[in-house]
Enzyme design. Structure first.
Site, mmCIF file in Angstrom:
data_model
loop_
_atom_site.group_PDB
_atom_site.id
_atom_site.type_symbol
_atom_site.label_atom_id
_atom_site.label_comp_id
_atom_site.label_asym_id
_atom_site.label_seq_id
_atom_site.Cartn_x
_atom_site.Cartn_y
_atom_site.Cartn_z
ATOM 1 N N HIS A 75 0.826 -1.208 0.000
ATOM 2 C CA HIS A 75 0.000 0.000 0.000
ATOM 3 C C HIS A 75 0.858 1.254 0.000
ATOM 4 O O HIS A 75 2.042 1.218 0.335
ATOM 5 C CB HIS A 75 -0.974 0.046 1.184
ATOM 6 N N HIS A 91 3.928 7.142 3.810
ATOM 7 C CA HIS A 91 4.850 6.005 3.690
ATOM 8 C C HIS A 91 4.362 5.052 2.608
ATOM 9 O O HIS A 91 3.216 5.148 2.153
ATOM 10 C CB HIS A 91 5.022 5.262 5.027
ATOM 11 N N GLU A 118 7.705 0.901 5.093
ATOM 12 C CA GLU A 118 7.154 -0.129 5.967
ATOM 13 C C GLU A 118 7.333 -1.460 5.267
ATOM 14 O O GLU A 118 7.244 -1.525 4.033
ATOM 15 C CB GLU A 118 5.655 0.164 6.182
HETATM 16 CO CO CO Z 1 1.146 1.293 6.288
#
Ligand code: CO
Length: 134
Positions: free
Chosen positions: A7, A79, A130
């Site tokens: 994502h 992010h 991440e």
């Molecule tokens: Co995230």
């Protein structure tokens, strides 16, 4: 080591407005808001055919995205998240390469119920990254 893009997370000052943009203007599949008290954010998930967009809004007084939204009043990309097969093996490899892992270095359960870790953005071309064990 890294796999699919899981994502892209976008911090937004107005969650309803951002949800309406994706749902009504862009015609995407948009979830209801979900409180993530362990992460200090409210998330809205936008499902795209090949990945997801996460709209993030602060939850509570000490949200980790409050400072970001103060610096980026209109919101912005916060992010991006890559999938890995084994998050402990990935963490150990990153640490061995000299990258800093945020927090106590142990995976937390992320917004999708899977273990996640964040790297220090100064070690990753100025982008908060991440990893998620998908
Ligand atoms: Co995230």
């Amino acid at each position: 080591m890294i796999g699919r893009l899981n994502h892209v997370a976008i911090a937004v000052p107005d969650l309803e407005k951002a949800s309406a943009l994706y749902r009504d203007t862009f015609g995407a599949k948009v979830s209801d808001p979900v409180d993530q008290p362990d992460h200090g954010v409210i998330t809205v998930f936008v499902e795209l055919p090949n990945t997801k967009i996460e709209l993030l809004h602060p939850l509570g007084d000490n949200s980790p995205i409050s400072g970001f939204l103060e610096r980026n009043k209109d919101g912005g990309i916060h992010h991006i998240c890559y999938e890995v097969d084994d998050i402990i093996a990935a963490r150990d490899r990153l640490k061995a390469e000299g990258l800093r892992i945020l927090g106590n270095g142990e995976p937390k359960i992320g917004a999708h119920g899977k273990p996640v870790l964040f790297m220090h953005p100064k070690d990753t071309t100025g982008t908060l990254l991440e990893i998620e064990q998908a």
